[in-house]
Design an enzyme around this catalytic site. Structure first.
Site, PDB file in Angstrom:
ATOM      1  N   ASP A 115     -87.304   8.744  -4.424  1.00 19.81           N
ATOM      2  CA  ASP A 115     -85.689   8.197  -4.640  1.00 19.81           C
ATOM      3  C   ASP A 115     -86.003   6.746  -4.074  1.00 19.81           C
ATOM      4  O   ASP A 115     -86.279   6.474  -3.049  1.00 19.81           O
ATOM      5  CB  ASP A 115     -84.729   8.761  -4.090  1.00 19.81           C
ATOM      6  CG  ASP A 115     -83.241   8.597  -4.597  1.00 19.81           C
ATOM      7  OD1 ASP A 115     -83.555   7.787  -5.532  1.00 19.81           O
ATOM      8  OD2 ASP A 115     -82.103   8.739  -4.017  1.00 19.81           O
ATOM      9  N   HIS A 122     -76.206  -2.704  -4.223  1.00 17.55           N
ATOM     10  CA  HIS A 122     -76.161  -1.442  -3.507  1.00 17.55           C
ATOM     11  C   HIS A 122     -76.542  -1.788  -2.177  1.00 17.55           C
ATOM     12  O   HIS A 122     -75.928  -1.543  -1.100  1.00 17.55           O
ATOM     13  CB  HIS A 122     -76.764  -0.477  -3.990  1.00 17.55           C
ATOM     14  CG  HIS A 122     -76.866   0.818  -3.249  1.00 17.55           C
ATOM     15  ND1 HIS A 122     -75.880   1.540  -2.885  1.00 17.55           N
ATOM     16  CD2 HIS A 122     -77.887   1.476  -2.545  1.00 17.55           C
ATOM     17  CE1 HIS A 122     -76.151   2.507  -1.900  1.00 17.55           C
ATOM     18  NE2 HIS A 122     -77.460   2.515  -1.552  1.00 17.55           N
ATOM     19  N   GLU A 190     -74.091   9.655  -5.112  1.00 15.17           N
ATOM     20  CA  GLU A 190     -74.757   8.704  -5.633  1.00 15.17           C
ATOM     21  C   GLU A 190     -75.086   8.358  -7.049  1.00 15.17           C
ATOM     22  O   GLU A 190     -75.915   9.455  -7.715  1.00 15.17           O
ATOM     23  CB  GLU A 190     -75.983   8.364  -4.613  1.00 15.17           C
ATOM     24  CG  GLU A 190     -76.018   8.034  -3.294  1.00 15.17           C
ATOM     25  CD  GLU A 190     -76.926   7.415  -2.400  1.00 15.17           C
ATOM     26  OE1 GLU A 190     -78.212   7.674  -3.062  1.00 15.17           O
ATOM     27  OE2 GLU A 190     -76.709   6.861  -1.532  1.00 15.17           O
ATOM     28  N   GLU A 192     -77.010   7.468 -10.190  1.00 20.50           N
ATOM     29  CA  GLU A 192     -78.406   6.953 -10.234  1.00 20.50           C
ATOM     30  C   GLU A 192     -79.060   7.563 -11.545  1.00 20.50           C
ATOM     31  O   GLU A 192     -78.383   8.415 -11.963  1.00 20.50           O
ATOM     32  CB  GLU A 192     -79.436   7.701  -9.284  1.00 20.50           C
ATOM     33  CG  GLU A 192     -78.931   7.557  -7.892  1.00 20.50           C
ATOM     34  CD  GLU A 192     -80.031   7.810  -6.687  1.00 20.50           C
ATOM     35  OE1 GLU A 192     -81.222   8.016  -6.877  1.00 20.50           O
ATOM     36  OE2 GLU A 192     -79.491   7.775  -5.393  1.00 20.50           O
ATOM     37  N   ASP A 224     -77.730  11.884  -6.092  1.00 16.14           N
ATOM     38  CA  ASP A 224     -78.365  12.205  -4.912  1.00 16.14           C
ATOM     39  C   ASP A 224     -76.999  12.367  -3.959  1.00 16.14           C
ATOM     40  O   ASP A 224     -76.718  11.602  -2.931  1.00 16.14           O
ATOM     41  CB  ASP A 224     -78.937  11.014  -4.677  1.00 16.14           C
ATOM     42  CG  ASP A 224     -79.713  11.054  -3.507  1.00 16.14           C
ATOM     43  OD1 ASP A 224     -80.236  12.207  -3.262  1.00 16.14           O
ATOM     44  OD2 ASP A 224     -80.246  10.207  -2.598  1.00 16.14           O
ATOM     45  N   ARG A 228     -73.088  11.233   4.573  1.00 15.04           N
ATOM     46  CA  ARG A 228     -73.381   9.877   5.214  1.00 15.04           C
ATOM     47  C   ARG A 228     -73.302   9.981   6.909  1.00 15.04           C
ATOM     48  O   ARG A 228     -74.064   9.230   7.614  1.00 15.04           O
ATOM     49  CB  ARG A 228     -72.296   8.778   4.710  1.00 15.04           C
ATOM     50  CG  ARG A 228     -72.158   8.803   3.353  1.00 15.04           C
ATOM     51  CD  ARG A 228     -73.397   8.124   2.779  1.00 15.04           C
ATOM     52  NE  ARG A 228     -73.348   7.760   1.384  1.00 15.04           N
ATOM     53  CZ  ARG A 228     -74.243   7.198   0.694  1.00 15.04           C
ATOM     54  NH1 ARG A 228     -75.776   7.455   1.326  1.00 15.04           N
ATOM     55  NH2 ARG A 228     -74.263   6.920  -0.412  1.00 15.04           N
ATOM     56  N   GLN A 231     -76.815  11.782   7.849  1.00 13.10           N
ATOM     57  CA  GLN A 231     -77.775  10.558   7.278  1.00 13.10           C
ATOM     58  C   GLN A 231     -77.659   9.488   8.400  1.00 13.10           C
ATOM     59  O   GLN A 231     -78.800   8.839   8.708  1.00 13.10           O
ATOM     60  CB  GLN A 231     -77.340  10.115   5.826  1.00 13.10           C
ATOM     61  CG  GLN A 231     -78.492   8.997   5.396  1.00 13.10           C
ATOM     62  CD  GLN A 231     -78.179   8.357   4.155  1.00 13.10           C
ATOM     63  OE1 GLN A 231     -77.037   8.826   3.448  1.00 13.10           O
ATOM     64  NE2 GLN A 231     -78.906   7.518   3.805  1.00 13.10           N
ATOM     65  N   LYS A 244     -79.486  14.238   2.847  1.00 11.85           N
ATOM     66  CA  LYS A 244     -79.941  14.330   1.660  1.00 11.85           C
ATOM     67  C   LYS A 244     -80.498  15.416   0.931  1.00 11.85           C
ATOM     68  O   LYS A 244     -80.340  15.620  -0.193  1.00 11.85           O
ATOM     69  CB  LYS A 244     -80.779  13.059   1.381  1.00 11.85           C
ATOM     70  CG  LYS A 244     -80.515  11.852   1.453  1.00 11.85           C
ATOM     71  CD  LYS A 244     -79.928  10.992   0.557  1.00 11.85           C
ATOM     72  CE  LYS A 244     -79.738   9.456   0.859  1.00 11.85           C
ATOM     73  NZ  LYS A 244     -78.856   8.703  -0.350  1.00 11.85           N
ATOM     74  N   THR A 248     -79.701  17.728  -4.752  1.00  7.28           N
ATOM     75  CA  THR A 248     -79.742  16.694  -5.622  1.00  7.28           C
ATOM     76  C   THR A 248     -79.620  17.224  -7.117  1.00  7.28           C
ATOM     77  O   THR A 248     -80.094  18.117  -7.478  1.00  7.28           O
ATOM     78  CB  THR A 248     -81.062  15.974  -5.934  1.00  7.28           C
ATOM     79  OG1 THR A 248     -81.352  15.597  -4.444  1.00  7.28           O
ATOM     80  CG2 THR A 248     -81.212  14.658  -6.392  1.00  7.28           C
ATOM     81  N   GLU A 353     -69.841   2.536  -0.377  1.00  7.50           N
ATOM     82  CA  GLU A 353     -69.487   1.221  -0.891  1.00  7.50           C
ATOM     83  C   GLU A 353     -68.095   0.970  -1.146  1.00  7.50           C
ATOM     84  O   GLU A 353     -67.349   0.255  -0.493  1.00  7.50           O
ATOM     85  CB  GLU A 353     -70.457   0.874  -2.097  1.00  7.50           C
ATOM     86  CG  GLU A 353     -71.794   0.696  -1.686  1.00  7.50           C
ATOM     87  CD  GLU A 353     -72.388   0.319  -3.105  1.00  7.50           C
ATOM     88  OE1 GLU A 353     -71.983  -0.778  -3.853  1.00  7.50           O
ATOM     89  OE2 GLU A 353     -73.392   1.138  -3.447  1.00  7.50           O
TER      90      GLU A 353
END
Lengths: 407, 407
Positions: A115, A122, A190, A192, A224, A228, A231, A244, A248, A353
């Protein structure tokens, strides 16, 4: 009545996937036109691909697209044209079933999953949400950052996302920073795009960005999922791991470079000089319109609308950087772009974000607050290529958040 | 004349591997006693394992140990005892070939590779070599750090290590920190032990450390080759990638828990309270004496001698941490310990530590300086369990550094 995504799968798309049904119980290779899923092995048996040199017998009978993906582009092109021709003649009915009657499976056997972090916005937005600083990691303008992800946790769209347990700092706002163990309180998605490797890159075969396209079998959507808080504690110094590796999700249809060909757009200009092997005069992205929705209590809210054309690093750059040290790529490997985000407030490809790491909640259409995902929330990622009338899209990649396991 | 490692493979070892020869050209399952490699499929055909319930026919004829590794511990125990019994009766000759006539192959098909950082001393030493500070990452006393590694680059002992190209900072000592592209100037090895997963851990099956042993099929040696300059630039923020993904070497023989049973030693005491699932009253390491050598111009220098018993986090802890968020483990997965280092100056499991990131060279027995690896250097890792007379060891994991590819 046609499905919500019938218009993604026009005759110029011809994506590939793996499906089973009550009639065809063994998962096998399929394509899709509008709402019809077309089984390719029966088409092969009927002689449709007889003229295609280099198409091994039984290649569509396998449980993954790997054997087909590894074939030369010329074979892919001829198979695509044969399917389009037969569709126009109305010759596909015997091999078709309605998408309603189909189960989709993982399209490829994935030997390695990388990834990347290829979006400038981002990187700046996520950095700001965590540290308050908008700055690039030291190497970011020379090459896209990347980490290796967990293959065994890659699942097909529709798989629920069980809220993971883990260890994290209870409250970042207090100085003592106590580490606790429990279900994540900061579950994120996420948005992606992923590239599936077709023709392999042999170990030691150092790709140039300008020469990397031919190794891409096609693209799909990737969620993904990220915890948080877990992580955040583990990132220093070895990068994401338990934050993570619990799930996925990928969309079931692989959209080929042939379908995307008319939607090439130039990549943004480089901010800094790059190494020769990364210098790509024809650096192209694709005009893919991506969208993320959070569905709570049956009401959908669009949380992000962003173009893939915003990406600073392209898949060509990613493949070149990946192989320059001698690392090979195998057919079926998944290379994901990292979160796709733009500059505007509605172009944030993840909640980290959008809500500034949960500090500034958004309001959902139902009126409730969105900081991070709650149990029961559904996340829906979609991607359409070009305009609505172009007939090329990815369909969706979805998943519902389930409450944590009891211990 | 017996080989250098004959004494590693006494009758109490009975390791497993995958071998081929000019007589038996198809790679298949083997064991080793002294310098004899014994093919297991012929033994099975001769009826030696007839009494072992749950041993599928043909399981030793496969190209990897995965199918055998997935079987219950009781099956492994009975197969081991049957081999030992037949050896004592002198009944193995027809299935045996000299180790000199054998090619060893990767023992398992590895679906995912996780490399931990489980040694306190390595974390402190490596941190000091890079930043000048001896301190733990924020979560380190709660759980071992980890990153996901590249499966396609895992190769069997003996595979040469081609010096990788990459992008890195030309000279860390000057403030401008110019990023250049070229062959790595800081190629290193890492002395590690790896665990191979036997019985799988289902996704969502959250292991406790005290319950994790039963999922380990066996241990082997790992050299996690590292380009410190490439790694140094890319580590922030997503962890190691191109600095590690060009090659990981593993030794060919999987040493089973049954062989290691008599060599259990307690893990070091905990410095901090840990979460309940990580609390392991019987936390055990194994008394494995590890050694790294650098061989330059035919002269070997021992660069490290360290006991695996120094490791702060055990494989039981690593498996528990790995699965607590719901991540499954598949048979054949490789879980490596990270660099094994102790407190003393001769207990540095990599050159980053030994030479303080190349700033303080060591002197090799031939008289030349060792900062990082030079082209032509050979790295040899060995591991012996207990004392010389105990007859249990790993053999070796070796590789020669080759010059970078021309462009």
């Amino acid at each position: 009545m046609s499905s919500e995504y019938a218009s993604h799968f026009g005759i110029t798309n011809v994506p590939y996937g793996i499906a089973s049904s009550t009639i065809r119980t063994q998962p096998q290779c399929v394509t899709r036109i509008a709402d019809e899923v077309i089984f390719l092995d029966p088409l092969a048996s009927s002689g449709l691909f007889e003229h295609v040199k280099g198409l091994p017998p039984g290649v569509f009978r396998t449980r993954t697209l790997n054997d087909f993906a590894a074939l030369p582009k010329e074979v892919h092109k001829q198979v695509r044209e044969a399917i389009q021709g037969a569709y126009e003649k109305g010759n596909l009915a015997a091999a078709s079933e309605s998408v309603e009657d189909i189960n989709m499976h993982l399209p490829v056997r994935i030997g390695d999953f990388t990834d990347f972090s290829a979006s400038k916005d981002h990187v700046l937005n996520a950095g700001e949400a965590i540290t308050g600083q908008r700055s690039f990691p030291p190497g970011f303008l020379k090459y896209p950052a990347a980490y290796v992800g967990r293959c065994s946790s890659i699942s097909i769209s529709g798989t629920p996302c069980r809220r993971p347990h883990g260890q994290f700092i209870e409250d970042y706002t207090v100085p003592e920073k106590k580490i606790i163990y429990g279900p994540s309180r900061a579950l994120d998605y996420e948005l992606e795009v992923g590239a599936v490797i077709g023709r392999p890159v042999q170990p030691g075969q150092m790709l140039k960005a300008s020469d990397a396209d031919k190794h891409i079998f096609g693209l799909l959507l990737v969620n993904d999922w990220s915890a948080r808080d877990i992580q955040g504690l583990e990132m220093n110094p070895l990068g994401p791991f338990n934050g993570k590796n619990f799930l996925t999700s990928i969309s079931p249809w692989v959209i080929t470079p042939e379908a995307l060909e008319s939607f090439k757009v130039p990549a943004p200009p480089r901010d800094e000089e790059v190494a020769t092997f990364m210098d790509d005069k024809e650096a192209v992205n694709y005009a893919i319109n991506l969208e993320a929705q959070v569905i709570r209590n049956g009401t959908a809210t669009t949380t992000c609308k962003v173009g893939f054309n915003t990406m600073y690093w392209t898949f060509r750059h990613m493949l070149a950087h990946h192989t320059i040290g001698g690392c090979g790529l195998r057919t079926g490997d998944l290379i994901a772009s990292g979160t796709v985000s733009g500059q505007a407030d509605d172009e944030h490809g993840c909640l980290l974000e959008l809500t500034s790491n949960g500090r500034k909640p958004a309001t959902l259409n139902g009126g409730t607050e969105l900081r991070y995902l709650e149990d029961g929330d559904e996340v829906r990622l979609t991607g359409r290529v070009g305009n609505t009338s172009d007939g090329v899209g990815f369909g969706e990649c979805v998943g519902v958040v389930k409450p944590p396991r009891g211990l």
